[in-house]
Design an enzyme around this catalytic site. Structure first.
Site, PDB file in Angstrom:
ATOM      1  CD  GLU A 441      -1.773   1.032   3.305  1.00  0.00           C
ATOM      2  OE1 GLU A 441      -1.697  -0.068   3.903  1.00  0.00           O
ATOM      3  OE2 GLU A 441      -2.274   2.022   3.816  1.00  0.00           O
ATOM      4  CG  ASP A 519       0.200   1.103   7.001  1.00  0.00           C
ATOM      5  OD1 ASP A 519       1.329   0.638   6.741  1.00  0.00           O
ATOM      6  OD2 ASP A 519      -0.156   2.265   6.718  1.00  0.00           O
ATOM      7  CG  ASP A 521      -3.683   1.645   9.985  1.00  0.00           C
ATOM      8  OD1 ASP A 521      -3.945   0.966   8.960  1.00  0.00           O
ATOM      9  OD2 ASP A 521      -3.225   2.796   9.921  1.00  0.00           O
ATOM     10  CG  ASP A 523      -7.034   4.263   6.648  1.00  0.00           C
ATOM     11  OD1 ASP A 523      -8.279   4.110   6.658  1.00  0.00           O
ATOM     12  OD2 ASP A 523      -6.456   5.364   6.672  1.00  0.00           O
TER      13      ASP A 523
END
Ligand code: 0RA
Length: 653
Positions: A441, A519, A521, A523
């Protein structure tokens, strides 16, 4: 055991030549378990349950049984109980032992001596409960029949005493408790409640009128009557309800679900279908309750019946007159959710995973059944018919646009070298079997990964931000999307162009490991889900062949002086902090971007230390439902799912 019980021993356990052969058969199962149950991992483990339950379902299909109870016991043994006729316990003349012992210890004995019943097991399942017995370190069969309770126990497939009567009963049925042999299932014997629950739900939809309960004695639930986590599955309307369940998060186009049920040339055919506002074709086919991932003659029969009938209707209605191009097969299936279930006496399973039906006669049977009953339906429901034809026309127009976009993808990807996307940092190795592609990403994390990787066999393709949500996009938008085009070209895969098969061609696949690295998290999870949705809808074969993985970057770095260790969750973090006896410095990684190249390699990319989660599909219909929910329009069910599964809960706490 009481004295009286001993008198009831039906036959003495004599070892005839045949029963010695049976033992050899059982030895073969233990030596080559994968030949019988597919694998000895988590799938094979669950397969044992399906095998036993299939036998009870057979009883139900013959009209002899309406209730099946499945229990996961505390020690991961499984108990199934049905109210069928009970496995016969009388003397099996040829074998010289009780029929129960033959069924339990002879490979392929199944219900062969029961010609009247409608036996359809076969293929992947239907290898017989003797296989389960062979792969269990202990199994107890209890039969309630003719006023008596009969019992026999086995260890690794061998009877440890002859069938005996242990009491009287007014009940009828069969109960089996087995404990998987840990010397065979070396990876794990821990059953997944969710996996079993999905399968029992599916079975209840496929066999209406049968009540199936699932109880997990490992999980207490004080609100439930039994005190344990449990569910009851029962479907009155069968496939119709299955379709309703699958499309629960989609918007239905017509008021009714079309249901077709009948028998053609001795083959029972059942279909339920409905159109929704999405752009995906969503077909699930079954043969004898087994999900046929790879389709086959029943599916092609369905497609043919659907296409010819709708085409004929649309032609006569004059609705196609203004259209400047031909309507094609695909156009009739955009936004269609359908289940096709057939029962075949001697199914021939073909294909890579033996889940493709080969019997030629089934195609015509399904096609005819669908044509006849759909024609009637359209005549009787002109409003629905009009809505469907309009949807088909819209699909045809969109396809017209999509064809060009897809051809562009196609042309680019067959050119391979030279045509590779500019953003791809390729590896130098040429052998796909050892090559890995990391989908990362964002450009900055992509840069770190590029520096941290082993360039010999690891390639990096950075993806920009949130990729397209294919669940909500029309096909041509998908094929026009820059990031998606890059994935096709980088991977080197092409899309089949045959009417009947839009299958992905994996012959030129350039990497055998495709690793999604996002990541840790909210998102990151969202992007991960978007990419997985794309793979599931457009490159499912990649997942099925086991090529798709998710990287697991650490959440914390715990440091004290020169000592440092990474942690993947809060528990690990605390344990490390404790072992350093306080005074530690804890760094929380908010994203891949906060790691330097060396850290990323050490923790997430180095094959010697990293953990990759391989993506598998347990149940195609369940995966479909979950993706349509996660990526679809309706917010409340998505929130509920996320809360229930606490997908991001720990991560962002
Ligand atoms: C062989 C013959 C008959 C029933 C069964 C097997 C049978 C097997 C299983 C396995 C689990 N539950 C089961 N229930 C029945 C026919 C018996 C008859 O003719 O009465």
């Amino acid at each position: 055991m009481s004295e009286e019980a001993k008198k009831d021993e039906p036959i003495k356990n004599k070892y005839s030549a045949d029963s010695i052969q049976a033992l050899e058969g059982m030895e073969h199962v233990r030596m080559r378990p994968s030949m019988y149950i597919g694998d000895i991992g988590i799938r094979g483990l669950h397969h044992l349950v399906y095998e036993v339950v299939d036998n009870s379902i057979d009883e139900a299909m013959g009209g002899h049984c309406d209730t099946i109870n499945v229990t996961i016991n505390e020690d991961n043994s499984i108990t199934t109980k049905d109210n069928g006729r009970g496995i016969p316990v009388d003397l099996h003349k040829k074998e010289g032992v009780s029929a129960l012992e033959v069924v339990m210890t002879k490979i392929g004995a199944g219900g062969k001596f029961d010609k009247d019943s409608y036996k359809v097991s076969g293929g992947l399942h239907g290898v017989g409960v003797s296989v389960v017995n062979a792969l269990s370190d202990h199994l107890r069969a209890t039969v309630y029949r003719d006023g008596k309770i009969w019992e026999q126990e086995y260890e690794r497939g061998k009877a440890i005493y002859p069938v005996k009567s242990i009491g009287e009963t007014t009940e009828r049925g069969t109960q089996v408790t087995f404990h998987p042999d840990e010397t065979i299932f070396t990876q794990t014997i821990e059953y997944s409640y969710e996996t079993l629950s999905n399968r029992m739900r599916e079975l209840s939809f496929l066999n209406k009128g049968v009540t199936i309960t699932l109880t997990d004695k490992r999980q207490k639930d004080k609100d439930s009557e039994s005190g344990y986590l449990n569910e009851t599955f029962y479907s009155d309307e069968g496939l119709k309800e299955f379709v309703k369940f699958l499309d629960g998060n989609r918007e239905q186009l017509t008021k009714n679900i079309i249901a077709i049920e009948g028998e053609k040339n001795g083959i029972p055919v059942e279909v339920a279908m409905v159109y929704n506002t999405s752009y995906t074709e969503n077909l699930h086919s079954y043969v004898n309750n087994i999900n046929t991932h790879e389709g086959g003659t029943h599916l092609s029969g369905f497609r043919r019946g659907l296409t010819t009938t709708l085409k004929k209707y649309a032609d006569t209605s004059g609705m196609l007159d203004k259209l400047k191009f031909e309507v094609q097969g695909d156009d009739f299936r955009e936004g269609l959710t359908a289940i096709i279930s057939v029962k075949v006496a001697e199914p021939q399973f073909e294909g890579q995973t033996k889940t493709k039906l080969g019997n030629r006669e089934v195609s015509a049977a399904v096609s005819q059944a669908v044509s006849e009953m759909l024609t009637d339906y359209l005549e009787e429901h002109p409003d629905d018919a009009k809505i469907i034809v309009q949807k088909v026309i819209l699909a045809a127009q969109a396809r017209h646009a999509a064809t060009k976009a897809r051809e562009m993808v196609q042309r680019k990807s067959v050119m391979s070298i030279g045509g590779l996307p500019g953003k791809l940092s390729d590896c130098s190795e040429q052998d796909p079997a050892i090559c890995e592609l990391f989908l990362v990403e964002g450009d900055s994390a992509g840069g770190t990964a590029k520096m941290g990787r082993d360039r010999n066999f690891q390639a990096i393709l950075p993806l920009r931000g949130k990729i397209l949500n294919v669940e909500k996009a029309m096909q041509h938008k998908v094929f026009e999307n820059e990031e998606i085009k890059n994935m096709y070209t980088a991977l080197g895969v092409t899309i089949g162009t045959e009417e009947d098969s839009k299958a992905l061609n994996l012959d030129k696949l350039r990497y055998h490991k495709i690793v999604i690295m996002c990541d840790a998290d909210v998102d990151g999870s969202h992007i991960e889900t978007l990419i997985l949705t794309f793979f599931f809808r457009y490159m499912r074969e990649l997942i099925e062949a086991g090529h798709v993985y998710i990287a697991t970057p650490p959440l914390y770095l715990v440091k004290k002086g020169a000592k440092k260790q990474y942690a993947w969750n809060d528990k690990e973090r605390d344990a490390i902090a404790d072992s350093y006896s306080g005074g530690v410095n804890i760094q929380r990684y908010k994203g891949l971007g906060e790691m330097n190249a060396e850290q990323l390699w050490d923790t997430t990319m180095n094959p010697n230390f990293r953990t990759l989660r391989q993506i598998t599909i347990d149940s195609g219909s369940e995966a479909d439902r979950v993706f349509s929910m996660l990526m679809g329009d309706e917010v409340p069910p998505r929130r509920e799912f996320i809360e229930k599964n606490a997908l991001y809960a720990n991560i962002d706490a």
